[in-house]
Design a protein around this motif. Structure first.
Motif, mmCIF file in Angstrom:
data_model
loop_
_atom_site.group_PDB
_atom_site.id
_atom_site.type_symbol
_atom_site.label_atom_id
_atom_site.label_comp_id
_atom_site.label_asym_id
_atom_site.label_seq_id
_atom_site.Cartn_x
_atom_site.Cartn_y
_atom_site.Cartn_z
ATOM 1 N N PRO A 27 12.901 -1.506 -3.272
ATOM 2 C CA PRO A 27 12.566 -0.153 -3.732
ATOM 3 C C PRO A 27 13.722 0.440 -4.535
ATOM 4 O O PRO A 27 14.893 0.151 -4.285
ATOM 5 C CB PRO A 27 12.336 0.621 -2.426
ATOM 6 N N LYS A 28 13.370 1.261 -5.507
ATOM 7 C CA LYS A 28 14.347 1.991 -6.320
ATOM 8 C C LYS A 28 15.388 1.034 -6.913
ATOM 9 O O LYS A 28 16.594 1.229 -6.778
ATOM 10 C CB LYS A 28 15.042 3.067 -5.480
ATOM 11 N N SER A 29 14.927 -0.006 -7.566
ATOM 12 C CA SER A 29 15.830 -1.027 -8.122
ATOM 13 C C SER A 29 15.501 -1.256 -9.583
ATOM 14 O O SER A 29 14.349 -1.566 -9.941
ATOM 15 C CB SER A 29 15.698 -2.345 -7.342
ATOM 16 N N GLU A 30 16.530 -1.123 -10.430
ATOM 17 C CA GLU A 30 16.377 -1.361 -11.859
ATOM 18 C C GLU A 30 16.286 -2.868 -12.142
ATOM 19 O O GLU A 30 16.574 -3.708 -11.275
ATOM 20 C CB GLU A 30 17.568 -0.755 -12.617
ATOM 21 N N ASP A 78 5.332 7.383 -6.635
ATOM 22 C CA ASP A 78 6.418 7.489 -7.612
ATOM 23 C C ASP A 78 7.779 7.579 -6.955
ATOM 24 O O ASP A 78 8.800 7.230 -7.548
ATOM 25 C CB ASP A 78 6.200 8.743 -8.487
ATOM 26 N N VAL A 79 7.819 8.038 -5.681
ATOM 27 C CA VAL A 79 9.102 8.259 -5.034
ATOM 28 C C VAL A 79 9.893 6.961 -4.869
ATOM 29 O O VAL A 79 11.115 6.972 -4.765
ATOM 30 C CB VAL A 79 8.877 8.935 -3.657
ATOM 31 N N TYR A 80 9.200 5.815 -4.843
ATOM 32 C CA TYR A 80 9.882 4.533 -4.665
ATOM 33 C C TYR A 80 10.193 3.840 -6.000
ATOM 34 O O TYR A 80 10.837 2.800 -6.009
ATOM 35 C CB TYR A 80 9.030 3.588 -3.808
ATOM 36 N N ALA A 81 9.695 4.370 -7.122
ATOM 37 C CA ALA A 81 9.854 3.708 -8.419
ATOM 38 C C ALA A 81 11.299 3.850 -8.909
ATOM 39 O O ALA A 81 11.983 4.827 -8.598
ATOM 40 C CB ALA A 81 8.879 4.313 -9.420
ATOM 41 N N PRO A 82 11.788 2.857 -9.704
ATOM 42 C CA PRO A 82 11.095 1.580 -9.979
ATOM 43 C C PRO A 82 11.222 0.616 -8.779
ATOM 44 O O PRO A 82 12.205 0.635 -8.072
ATOM 45 C CB PRO A 82 11.848 1.030 -11.189
ATOM 46 N N VAL A 83 10.192 -0.240 -8.612
ATOM 47 C CA VAL A 83 10.163 -1.191 -7.495
ATOM 48 C C VAL A 83 10.322 -2.603 -8.052
ATOM 49 O O VAL A 83 9.587 -3.006 -8.962
ATOM 50 C CB VAL A 83 8.847 -1.098 -6.707
ATOM 51 N N ARG A 136 0.831 -1.210 0.000
ATOM 52 C CA ARG A 136 0.000 0.000 0.000
ATOM 53 C C ARG A 136 0.869 1.266 0.000
ATOM 54 O O ARG A 136 0.564 2.242 -0.682
ATOM 55 C CB ARG A 136 -0.911 -0.018 1.228
ATOM 56 N N LEU A 137 1.961 1.242 0.772
ATOM 57 C CA LEU A 137 2.823 2.422 0.868
ATOM 58 C C LEU A 137 3.648 2.636 -0.386
ATOM 59 O O LEU A 137 4.079 3.758 -0.677
ATOM 60 C CB LEU A 137 3.749 2.287 2.079
ATOM 61 N N LEU A 138 3.926 1.545 -1.136
ATOM 62 C CA LEU A 138 4.809 1.653 -2.300
ATOM 63 C C LEU A 138 4.101 2.189 -3.543
ATOM 64 O O LEU A 138 4.726 2.316 -4.596
ATOM 65 C CB LEU A 138 5.422 0.281 -2.614
ATOM 66 N N ASP A 139 2.784 2.462 -3.464
ATOM 67 C CA ASP A 139 2.060 3.022 -4.607
ATOM 68 C C ASP A 139 2.361 4.514 -4.746
ATOM 69 O O ASP A 139 1.471 5.361 -4.827
ATOM 70 C CB ASP A 139 0.556 2.798 -4.434
ATOM 71 N N GLY A 167 7.511 0.162 -13.669
ATOM 72 C CA GLY A 167 8.051 1.261 -14.460
ATOM 73 C C GLY A 167 8.483 2.400 -13.565
ATOM 74 O O GLY A 167 8.348 2.355 -12.340
ATOM 75 N N LYS A 168 9.008 3.458 -14.150
ATOM 76 C CA LYS A 168 9.509 4.594 -13.373
ATOM 77 C C LYS A 168 8.396 5.549 -12.967
ATOM 78 O O LYS A 168 8.590 6.429 -12.157
ATOM 79 C CB LYS A 168 10.578 5.349 -14.150
ATOM 80 N N ARG A 169 7.232 5.376 -13.567
ATOM 81 C CA ARG A 169 6.092 6.189 -13.176
ATOM 82 C C ARG A 169 5.162 5.381 -12.278
ATOM 83 O O ARG A 169 5.316 4.182 -12.127
ATOM 84 C CB ARG A 169 5.330 6.679 -14.420
ATOM 85 N N LYS A 170 4.175 6.095 -11.729
ATOM 86 C CA LYS A 170 3.279 5.445 -10.777
ATOM 87 C C LYS A 170 2.583 4.256 -11.426
ATOM 88 O O LYS A 170 2.050 4.353 -12.525
ATOM 89 C CB LYS A 170 2.246 6.457 -10.269
ATOM 90 N N GLU A 171 2.612 3.146 -10.732
ATOM 91 C CA GLU A 171 2.033 1.900 -11.256
ATOM 92 C C GLU A 171 1.487 1.098 -10.077
ATOM 93 O O GLU A 171 2.046 1.131 -8.972
ATOM 94 C CB GLU A 171 3.111 1.100 -11.993
ATOM 95 N N ASN A 172 0.401 0.359 -10.300
ATOM 96 C CA ASN A 172 -0.168 -0.469 -9.233
ATOM 97 C C ASN A 172 0.827 -1.576 -8.889
ATOM 98 O O ASN A 172 1.085 -2.468 -9.681
ATOM 99 C CB ASN A 172 -1.495 -1.079 -9.694
#
Length: 877
Positions: free
Chosen positions: A621-624, A560-565, A555-558, A661-666
């Motif tokens: 979090p924040k992993s390519e 953009d600040v954490y993307a990409p996840v 729920r918290l990872l939805d 992806g790098k943008r907000k995603e479910n």
């Protein structure tokens, strides 16, 4: 009468002399026995109580160390925080010289940050070996150079000892406790350790320097008693030390390999009896003679004269008697005679007065009757008034009693309630505090009454806010709702959380005079809530985050600040098979091993979760994509390394991953994609992983060799020889040979205590043993090479008459292969040695097969089997 007087005097003299003399002799004997017995009991009792007190003192220090070892801060391994904590504990505990913490290799650091090693010390080895707290023998302190004893407790993590926490207790503290135990003013106590060295003694020169066992010039009986002391014996004896005889009581000290002794000089007992017999004899003769003389002169003779005087008075009671005089130094005897004389004179005068009083008595009776009537009327009026006054008085007494009782109950309630109760005046000074609050905070009444409540009890960081709240409440004449969990500070600096209920107090002019507060100590409750919070987000078996935490993270990872996840999902292959065959305890062990392998592959910021029975998920979090792919490869390589090091039971993991992806995603779509990728890999690996598990079980079957050596080979020869005679086809014979080899594979899932038990199994154990048919069936169904004989393995313990297990089949419904194996297996078992019996002869085995033909065995196959083995002359043994 004269003869009686002489006899009485002689009797008194003889009675006094023999009575006092006998009593004196008995008193001497009893005094000596009681003195010896009481001395032994006193010394033994003091020794036992002193030893128990020392044991309790040592146990209290061990328990203190265990409490410190179980604190989350110590278990966390944060060195700087632990050093700060140890330094604080050193200042708070004056018994200790210093505290230190070690890892499981003995590397230690102290409260001052000093680093060293205790790996070679006995107390470290004992704690590591037993996982229990210990008290060491005295050691030389590296800090002060003085003698100390070490209290050490294990630091546990995941039921393993990861180190210990210890404290150096000053030996002087123990010496003070022991040397304070005395018998009178001359007895003293001491302690010896396991090798006989004296570690406490009133004579400071002997402490840690003198060992009676190594003193060749010492007393032999002292060495003997010290030998008994170090062997843990309890007793009372007499010995000599430095040319003096002494009594010694000794007992072991609880919890350590020490022994305590209490000594008293033997002269202390004997000197008390030295002059007692002389005193008894002199006293008896002296007082007996004097008492006999005066009794004869002052009692016997005066009593004779008194008897004559009383007789004369009795004969002349109605006449005027002469004035008799009786000379006796005994005042009571003389007074008795005088009183008799006065009594007679008074009686004679009374007779005369009675005659003259008869005339006046009638007139007085009439007058008194009239007065009686008047008095009765007055009594009635006074009675009514008295009754009214009594009622009013009783009401006043009842009200006063109720008021006093109410005040007593209220004060008793405040004093004894198990809550913090206190009253603060308007200047902030404490004017009342109950015993419970004092016991909780460690203060005495005289230390706090009249002092500023806020300076003593309120922590510095919130003192300003609490003081402002107090002043605001007084100013507004109402309690301001500020913080019901305001903490307080105890005397030793500990912070206790309290749930408060405050009430304003008013004087007779309705002015605020102070605040009365009742508070409940909720420190343990808050700590428990913290533990519950930890448990609500962690898996109890592996210690990883649980499914609840995982869902919350999704729920918290939805954002953009954490993307990409990145998301990695792992599943343990074949866990259900392991649980079914070897039990859930083995399955839990496999899950724990897997959790440890996975956790070591990731960073601190990565979230490793157990989201199901055999399923794990890792959030990165924040992993390519490349980083997540590399992480999944680390897992696979770690599993390969584990399997190389543990060939007995392989671990198989199916791994799938996905990246947002790098943008907000479910983020749940990312999890679903990773889960699908994992299941695709699982479909490809399922058959090979199950086969690997079965192969490891088959290898375990060979390694355990739970029956007799060569059983499988002999059994194959027996079933094949019978199958050939019966004309079975080659494929059937091949399956029959495979069946003979692996029919008992299910026994790998039976505990060794049952499988290798030499005697008869209990009903419960036999029920457990019968499960091996079903376990073997599941194993064979999971192995492609054994699927053809899975049904035979399930039914190979069925009986011809239906009395077998697990399905209770009978006669032709039992497969032919199972009926053949049943006869061959029983024959080989009877003709082979067992730990609990010798092998039968071939003739005896054939007789037993015939006996059970038609019940346990196929009656048609038994005679064929016997004939085949007789005609071929097989050497079965």
């Amino acid at each position: 009468m004269k003869k009686f007087k002489i006899n009485l005097t002689s009797l008194i003299i003889a009675g006094l002399i023999f009575g006092l003399g006998g009593l004196s002799f008995i008193a001497y004997i009893k005094t000596r026995d009681v003195l010896n017995t009481n001395s032994e009991k006193q010394i033994s009792s003091l020794t036992l109580s002193s030893s128990a007190e020392v044991g309790l003192w040592l146990l209290a220090h061990k328990k203190e160390m265990e409490v410190r070892a179980s604190t989350p801060l110590v278990e966390s391994g944060d060195k700087n925080a632990i050093i700060h904590y140890l330094s604080k504990e050193t200042r708070r505990n004056m018994d200790y010289e210093q505290f230190f913490v070690t890892d499981n290799l003995g590397n230690a650091f102290t409260d001052s940050g000093q680093i060293g090693s205790v790996a070679d010390l006995d107390y470290f080895k004992k704690v590591m070996a037993t996982g229990m707290s210990v008290i060491s023998d005295p050691l030389i302190s590296g800090r002060s150079g003085s003698h100390v004893i070490v209290a050490a407790a294990p630091i546990m993590k995941d039921n393993k000892v990861i180190g210990l926490i210890g404290g150096n207790i000053k030996l002087n503290e123990l010496v003070k406790i022991v040397t304070s135990k005395k018998v009178g003013e001359i007895g003293n106590a001491f302690i010896v350790q396991q090798d006989g060295l004296i570690i406490t003694h009133p004579d400071q020169k002997l402490i840690m320097t003198y060992n009676p066992l190594k003193d060749d010039n010492g007393s032999p009986n002292l060495r003997d008693v010290v030998q008994k002391m170090i062997q843990g014996e309890t007793g009372f004896t007499k010995y000599s030390f430095q040319s003096k005889n002494e009594y010694l009581a000794y007992v072991p000290v609880p919890g350590v390999e020490w022994s305590m002794g209490v000594t008293v000089p033997a002269a202390y007992v004997t000197n008390q009896l030295r002059y007692l017999p002389i005193y008894f004899i002199v006293t008896t003769v002296f007082f007996g003679s004097i008492l006999a003389y005066f009794l004869s002169r002052w009692l016997v003779k005066p009593l004779t004269d008194l008897e004559q005087f009383v007789t004369e008075l009795n004969d002349n009671l109605q006449k005027k008697v002469d004035d008799y005089q009786l000379n006796s130094p005994v005042i009571e005897v003389k007074s008795l005679a005088t009183n008799f004389r006065k009594m007679v004179t008074a009686l004679q005068e009374t007779f005369e007065e009675l005659e003259s009083s008869k005339v006046n008595l009638k007139d007085e009776i009439f007058e008194r009757a009239i007065i009686q009537v008047d008095l009765e009327r007055s009594y009635e009026e006074l009675g009514a008034s008295e009754e009214e006054l009594r009622g009013n008085y009783e009401k006043l007494q009842s009200q006063e009693k109720l008021l006093s009782e109410s005040e007593r109950r209220f004060r008793s309630l405040l004093e004894n309630v198990q809550l913090i109760t206190e009253i603060i005046d308007r200047d902030g000074r404490l004017i009342f505090i109950n015993d419970f609050a004092l016991g909780l905070t460690g203060y005495k009444k005289e230390e706090v009454l009249g002092q500023s409540y806020f300076d003593i009890f309120i922590p510095d960081d919130i003192k300003v806010n609490v003081t402002n709240w107090f002043r605001e409440s007084l100013s507004n004449k109402t309690i301001i709702i500020y913080n019901f969990d305001t903490p307080i500070r105890t005397k030793n600096g500990e912070i206790r959380f309290v749930n408060w209920n405050h009430t304003l107090l008013f004087d007779s002019e309705d002015n605020v005079s102070g605040v009365a507060s009742i508070g409940e100590d909720i420190t343990e409750r808050k700590q428990f809530q913290e533990r519950l919070k930890h448990m609500s987000f962690h898996d109890s078996l592996t210690g990883l985050y649980n499914r609840t935490y995982f869902e919350e993270e999704l729920r918290l990872l939805d954002e953009d600040v954490y993307a990409p996840v990145g998301m990695i999902v792992c599943d343990v292959d074949g866990l259900k098979l392991v649980n079914d065959i070897l039990g859930h305890s083995t399955g839990d062990e496999l899950i724990t091993i897997t959790a440890g392998i996975i956790k070591k592959c990731f960073r601190e910021e990565d979230k490793v979760c157990r989201i199901g029975g055999d399923e794990f998920a890792i959030i990165l979090p924040k992993s390519e994509l490349s980083l997540v792919n590399h992480a999944s490869q680390r897992i696979r390589k770690a599993v390969e390394r584990y399997n190389l090091e543990n060939e007995d039971f392989p671990l198989s993991l199916s791994v799938g991953f996905a990246v947002s992806g790098k943008r907000k995603e479910n983020i749940r779509n990312v999890f679903k994609e990773a889960d699908n990728n994992m299941y695709q890999e699982k479909l490809h690996r399922s058959k090979s992983s199950r086969s690997a598990i079965v192969k490891s079980l088959m290898k375990a079957l060979e390694d355990r060799d739970f029956i007799t050596e060569g059983h499988a080979e002999r059994l194959q020869d027996l079933v094949i020889s019978l199958g050939v005679v019966l004309g079975l086809a080659d494929p059937v014979l091949a399956n029959l040979r495979l069946f003979a080899q692996f029919h008992d594979i299910g026994k790998v899932g039976i505990p060794d205590r049952i499988l290798f038990k030499p005697g008869r199994l209990t009903d419960k154990e036999y029920k457990e043993m019968k499960r091996h048919c079903e376990i073997g069936h599941r194993i064979a169904k999971s192995a492609p090479d054994l699927q053809s004989i899975a049904d035979y393995i399930l039914k190979h313990h069925e009986w011809w008459n239906g009395g077998g297990y697990p399905q209770g089949l009978k006669e032709e419904s039992i497969p032919l292969e199972c009926r053949i194996l049943a006869i061959a297996d029983a024959y080989d078992a009877m003709t082979s040695d067992r730990p609990y019996r010798k092998a039968m002869s071939q003739k005896q085995a054939f007789a037993e097969l015939n006996k059970n033909s038609g019940s346990q065995f196929d009656p048609k196959l038994v005679p064929i089997f016997i004939e085949v083995n007789n005609s071929d002359q097989l050497s079965i043994h």
